[in-house]
Scaffold this active site. Structure first.
Site, PDB file in Angstrom:
ATOM      1  N   LYS A 185       0.830  -1.215   0.000  1.00  0.00           N
ATOM      2  CA  LYS A 185       0.000   0.000   0.000  1.00  0.00           C
ATOM      3  C   LYS A 185       0.866   1.268   0.000  1.00  0.00           C
ATOM      4  CE  LYS A 185      -3.672  -2.428  -0.304  1.00  0.00           C
ATOM      5  NZ  LYS A 185      -4.468  -3.199   0.627  1.00  0.00           N
TER       6      LYS A 185
HETATM    7  C1  LIG Z   1      -5.501  -4.334   0.929  1.00  0.00           C
HETATM    8  C2  LIG Z   1      -6.963  -4.116   0.983  1.00  0.00           C
HETATM    9  C3  LIG Z   1      -7.727  -4.391   2.131  1.00  0.00           C
HETATM   10  C4  LIG Z   1      -7.192  -5.142   3.308  1.00  0.00           C
HETATM   11  O1  LIG Z   1      -6.071  -4.556   3.869  1.00  0.00           O
HETATM   12  P1  LIG Z   1      -5.227  -5.389   4.945  1.00  0.00           P
HETATM   13  O2  LIG Z   1      -4.479  -4.309   5.678  1.00  0.00           O
HETATM   14  O3  LIG Z   1      -4.322  -6.297   4.169  1.00  0.00           O
HETATM   15  O4  LIG Z   1      -6.173  -6.115   5.813  1.00  0.00           O
HETATM   16  C5  LIG Z   1      -9.055  -4.029   2.143  1.00  0.00           C
HETATM   17  N1  LIG Z   1      -9.628  -3.457   1.080  1.00  0.00           N
HETATM   18  C6  LIG Z   1      -8.949  -3.210  -0.064  1.00  0.00           C
HETATM   19  C7  LIG Z   1      -9.649  -2.557  -1.211  1.00  0.00           C
HETATM   20  C8  LIG Z   1      -7.601  -3.554  -0.144  1.00  0.00           C
HETATM   21  O5  LIG Z   1      -6.930  -3.367  -1.289  1.00  0.00           O
END
Ligand SMILES: *Cc1c(COP(=O)(O)O)cnc(C)c1O
Length: 384
Positions: A185
């Site tokens: 991210k």
């Molecule tokens: C990555 C992601 C999540 C989950 O994030 P985590 O921190 O890995 O639990 C939720 N929604 C979207 C759209 C994502 O891309």
């Protein structure tokens, strides 16, 4: 052959490394002073009296958010199939049901014109997802929610930092906003997330449920007759707290959030410029000068481009370039398809987006040379 260029890589500096080492030496490994600082910094970053509650993933944060607004078994929560399964699975954790609404034909976000038709007496909330870091039409979503008495929880896993109508996501009138710090991210703590709300009651509930349903509310160290080690368990909560090791990384990543965004934007503009003449639909941009977080650079191959999406990704890989797909829509995934008896054609825009979408490498450690390699590989694969 040059080194394989991955699809995503974190950008960790010496400050993050030194802070982690400092935490390891300090003896505070789990939630402690660094986490408190990360939360305070994050709240200040969002501004406007936001409260920030750290969690060990955005999935955990979305679960807490829905629990805190009172989602219960049998309730319905509106979202789109064009997301990661986490967005919808947390609805099932609570025994409630996601109701999918198709995305727009011109971007990857929920089609706001189709939301009202999906509302039933059981609908309790809308969970918009700012796919790739481009804001949903929040003005429309918030007005529909207000009209029908629904809660809004934003899945902002891609949206740090993103603006909507000139306001930072996190400052709008939704109930809760959830960010992800997963390794790919825009900022990362390895695994981690943040719940942001301006509603003190929801913040309190999320804090309690984040750590086993433990409350020290009854405890006031000046007047209480209870000792410092005492706590009350007021609910069967979860184990969703963030560690100080992770927060050590987050404190320094957060400082770079705007610099990272600028770099990503420049990289997106580079791709735009160098791919403009190809049989590719370039990613949608934000309107009216709003900030796009550019978590993903999501192209769509035109039908007449001469190569299938799957072959395209395979050829890119053969050329040493890692690509990905965002997303395999939930309605064609076995669990969601079978549980809700969904057909591929039920969500034509999500299906068409999936069948043509490719996410190109985009991360702050990429160089111009790296991007030129990606462009050259795309030209080779498309025979241009
Ligand atoms: C990555 C992601 C999540 C989950 O994030 P985590 O921190 O890995 O639990 C939720 N929604 C979207 C759209 C994502 O891309």
């Amino acid at each position: 052959m040059p080194k394989f260029l991955p699809f995503a890589l974190p950008d960790i500096g010496e400050d993050e490394i030194n802070e982690v080492v400092n935490s390891l030496r300090s003896g505070w490994l789990t939630t402690g002073p660094k986490t408190k600082q990360f939360e305070a910094d994050f709240a200040a970053f969002i501004g406007e009296d936001a409260e920030a509650i750290s969690v060990n993933s955005a999935t955990a944060g979305l679960h807490l958010a829905l629990e805190s607004i009172g989602i219960e078994a049998g309730d319905e929560v509106i979202t789109t199939p064009y997301t990661f399964t986490a967005t919808a699975e947390v609805v099932r954790y609570l025994g409630a049901h996601p109701v999918f609404v198709d995305i727009s034909s011109d971007n990857f976000n929920i089609d706001v014109t189709k939301i009202e038709a999906a509302i039933t007496p059981k609908t309790k909330a809308i969970v918009p997802v700012h796919v790739a870091g481009l804001s949903c039409d929040m003005a429309a979503i918030l007005s529909i929610a207000k009209k029908h008495g629904l809660r809004v929880v934003e899945d902002a896993a891609h949206a740090l930092p993103t603006t909507c109508g000139g306001k930072l996501i996190g400052r709008l009138d939704s109930d809760i906003v959830v960010y992800s710090f997963y390794a790919t991210k825009t900022i990362t703590t390895g695994e981690g997330g943040m719940v942001v709300t301006r509603n003190p009651e929801l913040a309190k509930r999320c804090r309690v449920m984040r750590l086993h349903g433990m409350s020290r509310d009854a405890f006031d160290r000046y007047t209480s007759t209870k000792p410092a080690w005492h706590y009350d368990i007021i609910a069967p909560g979860f184990k969703y707290n963030l560690t100080d090791i992770a927060s050590s990384i987050g404190i320094h990543q957060l400082k770079k959030a705007w610099t990272f965004q600028q770099k990503r934007q420049q990289m997106a503009e580079f791709y735009d410029k160098h791919l403009a003449d190809l049989p590719i639909i370039l990613p949608p941009h934000s309107q009216n000068g709003d900030v796009h977080a550019w978590h993903l650079y999501a192209i769509r191959l035109q039908q007449d481009c001469g190569v299938s999406r799957n072959d395209f990704i395979q050829c890119m890989s053969d050329n040493g370039i890692g690509c990905s797909v965002h997303f395999i829509p939930l309605h064609i995934q076995p669990y969601w398809r079978d549980t809700y008896n969904l057909k591929p054609a039920d969500y034509p825009n999500a299906l068409a987006a999936y069948e043509s979408e490719v996410s190109l490498p985009l991360y702050t450690k990429m160089t111009t040379d790296d991007q030129e390699r990606v462009v050259a590989a795309i030209r080779a694969v498309l025979g241009r």
